[in-house]
Design a protein around this motif. Structure first.
Motif, mmCIF file in Angstrom:
data_model
loop_
_atom_site.group_PDB
_atom_site.id
_atom_site.type_symbol
_atom_site.label_atom_id
_atom_site.label_comp_id
_atom_site.label_asym_id
_atom_site.label_seq_id
_atom_site.Cartn_x
_atom_site.Cartn_y
_atom_site.Cartn_z
ATOM 1 N N TYR A 26 0.836 -1.200 0.000
ATOM 2 C CA TYR A 26 0.000 0.000 0.000
ATOM 3 C C TYR A 26 0.869 1.248 0.000
ATOM 4 O O TYR A 26 0.668 2.182 -0.777
ATOM 5 N N ALA A 27 1.827 1.273 0.926
ATOM 6 C CA ALA A 27 2.681 2.457 1.062
ATOM 7 C C ALA A 27 3.485 2.696 -0.210
ATOM 8 O O ALA A 27 3.642 3.835 -0.663
ATOM 9 N N GLN A 30 1.249 4.103 -2.987
ATOM 10 C CA GLN A 30 0.981 5.527 -2.788
ATOM 11 C C GLN A 30 2.247 6.364 -3.035
ATOM 12 O O GLN A 30 2.177 7.477 -3.555
ATOM 13 N N THR A 48 2.851 10.231 1.843
ATOM 14 C CA THR A 48 1.721 9.302 1.947
ATOM 15 C C THR A 48 1.345 9.022 3.391
ATOM 16 O O THR A 48 0.298 8.435 3.658
ATOM 17 N N ALA A 54 -1.203 5.050 4.143
ATOM 18 C CA ALA A 54 -1.662 4.306 2.976
ATOM 19 C C ALA A 54 -2.853 3.420 3.320
ATOM 20 O O ALA A 54 -3.804 3.299 2.542
#
Length: 211
Positions: A26-27, A30, A48, A54
């Motif tokens: 996710y991180a 982003q 982010t 995220a």
């Protein structure tokens, strides 16, 4: 950069827990959206909010794409997937699909299944054949909306969890009448259920009716 690696390393000390890679992805996704040209940068990662940011963005996206009925169903699903801590932090709770959706098709059950699939597709929730759970406990601290839900009606959530556990044991014991609520426990559960009827599954409704 070194700072980004340090941030990731300290975001959760249990680096090898299942679901960790999903959160890191996710991180990084982003961060890629905040890239400079074709380079990932520490500044982009920090923009982010790292892993927590995220995850919150992913959860908000799922929530905001739902209509009010779907948002209410998402709240019900996620609150069932949390084990309430007593003097310790809240944690994930593995839940059977039957507890969430029951065994009979209905508009309510179908809505919950659809919301659950949205959460699974976003990798916020993990499912196997019979059970589901939050992918990583980071969601409990990283998403402000869920944190607020867990604060808003703490006593009510505890009442519901006690009712859920009692209804499960009652079914497991062949609907043994000695397992039913009486007295104060019944009064508290009935009072809560009068204001949270949509939160009850079929077993909980049957248990209260029998009590």
């Amino acid at each position: 950069g070194e700072d980004a690696r340090d941030d990731v390393a300290t975001a959760d000390t249990d680096s090898y827990e299942a679901g960790r890679l999903a959160l890191l992805s996710y991180a990084l996704q982003q961060t890629w959206l905040n890239r400079e040209g074709r380079r990932l940068t520490v500044a982009g990662y920090r923009a982010t909010g790292g892993i927590d940011g995220a995850i919150a963005q992913a959860a908000d996206k799922v929530y905001n794409n739902l209509n009010p009925a779907g948002q209410a169903a998402l709240r019900r699903v996620l609150l069932r997937l949390v084990s309430l801590g007593d003097g310790i932090p809240d944690s994930r709770r593995r839940v059977t699909l039957a507890e969430l959706t029951g065994s009979v098709d209905s508009p309510r059950a179908n809505l919950i299944r659809a919301v659950l699939q949205d959460l699974i597709d976003a990798r916020l929730v993990t499912a196997d054949q019979d059970t589901v759970e939050i992918t990583h406990e980071t969601l409990l601290r990283a998403w402000p909306r869920l944190r607020q839900w867990l604060i808003d009606d703490r006593a009510g959530l505890r009442t519901h969890r006690e009712l859920t556990d009692a209804a499960r044991e009652w079914q497991r014991e062949g609907r043994d009448p000695s397992r039913l609520f009486r007295g104060t426990r019944l009064a508290v559960a009935k009072d809560w259920a009068e204001h949270h009827g949509q939160d009850l599954n079929a077993d909980e409704q049957a248990f209260l009716a029998a009590s």
